[in-house]
Write a protein that holds these residues in place. Structure first.
Motif, mmCIF file in Angstrom:
data_model
loop_
_atom_site.group_PDB
_atom_site.id
_atom_site.type_symbol
_atom_site.label_atom_id
_atom_site.label_comp_id
_atom_site.label_asym_id
_atom_site.label_seq_id
_atom_site.Cartn_x
_atom_site.Cartn_y
_atom_site.Cartn_z
ATOM 1 N N ASP A 58 0.845 -1.200 0.000
ATOM 2 C CA ASP A 58 0.000 0.000 0.000
ATOM 3 C C ASP A 58 0.881 1.251 0.000
ATOM 4 O OD1 ASP A 58 -2.287 -1.483 0.060
ATOM 5 O OD2 ASP A 58 -2.763 -1.082 2.155
ATOM 6 N N LYS A 59 0.461 2.240 -0.771
ATOM 7 C CA LYS A 59 1.167 3.520 -0.786
ATOM 8 C C LYS A 59 0.484 4.443 0.208
ATOM 9 C CE LYS A 59 2.809 3.009 -5.445
ATOM 10 N NZ LYS A 59 3.092 3.630 -6.717
ATOM 11 N N TYR A 67 6.021 10.231 1.907
ATOM 12 C CA TYR A 67 5.346 9.304 1.009
ATOM 13 C C TYR A 67 6.167 8.029 0.946
ATOM 14 C CZ TYR A 67 2.432 13.075 -0.876
ATOM 15 O OH TYR A 67 1.531 14.081 -1.026
ATOM 16 N N THR A 69 5.902 3.284 0.482
ATOM 17 C CA THR A 69 5.174 2.034 0.251
ATOM 18 C C THR A 69 5.424 1.116 1.436
ATOM 19 O OG1 THR A 69 5.560 2.301 -2.110
ATOM 20 C CG2 THR A 69 4.856 0.139 -1.372
ATOM 21 N N ASP A 98 -4.009 7.230 2.322
ATOM 22 C CA ASP A 98 -3.522 6.505 1.162
ATOM 23 C C ASP A 98 -3.004 7.518 0.145
ATOM 24 O OD1 ASP A 98 -3.039 4.669 -0.798
ATOM 25 O OD2 ASP A 98 -5.129 4.076 -1.081
ATOM 26 N N SER A 99 -1.788 7.338 -0.322
ATOM 27 C CA SER A 99 -1.224 8.326 -1.244
ATOM 28 C C SER A 99 -1.677 8.118 -2.677
ATOM 29 C CB SER A 99 0.303 8.310 -1.175
ATOM 30 O OG SER A 99 0.815 7.138 -1.766
ATOM 31 N N THR A 100 -2.292 6.996 -3.018
ATOM 32 C CA THR A 100 -2.750 6.803 -4.396
ATOM 33 C C THR A 100 -3.868 7.781 -4.738
ATOM 34 O OG1 THR A 100 -4.229 5.041 -3.672
ATOM 35 C CG2 THR A 100 -2.087 4.383 -4.531
#
Length: 110
Positions: A58-59, A67, A69, A98-100
């Motif tokens: 997960d990013k 930031y 993973t 979540d960075s996505t």
């Protein structure tokens, strides 16, 4: 005539204001609960759910704005791969989102 006697006679006691005061206090508390406490509890529950569902790959973004993973998850800590082979261990409570979602919403740079 005594000054204290004059002040007491000039300011009559308020009659029947007790019930309206309690109603106003209750209304203030209800409004405060609806607009401040309830949304904050909902947001906190969503954040706890997000943290409990974290998995490897997960990013994420930490509270400090890092930031990365997820490389490994333990009970209270998370190992985050930042860049290349650089990894940092942070407390699970410092994972904020979540960075996505953030990367998809940013416009493409030229």
């Amino acid at each position: 005539m005594d000054i204290l006697t004059f002040i007491l006679q000039a300011a009559p006691a308020q009659q029947g204001g007790g019930a309206s005061m309690w109603i106003m206090l209750i209304l203030i508390f209800v409004v405060m609960w609806l607009f401040m406490i309830r949304p904050q509890r909902k947001q906190q529950k969503e954040l706890e759910k997000f943290r409990s569902e974290l998995k490897k790959g997960d990013k994420v973004i930490t509270a400090g704005g890092i930031y990365g993973t997820i490389a490994e998850i333990q009970d209270t800590t998370v190992l985050i791969k930042v860049d290349g082979e650089v990894k940092i261990r942070v407390d699970k409570t410092s994972i904020m989102r979540d960075s996505t979602d953030v990367q998809q919403s940013q416009p493409a740079q030229k």
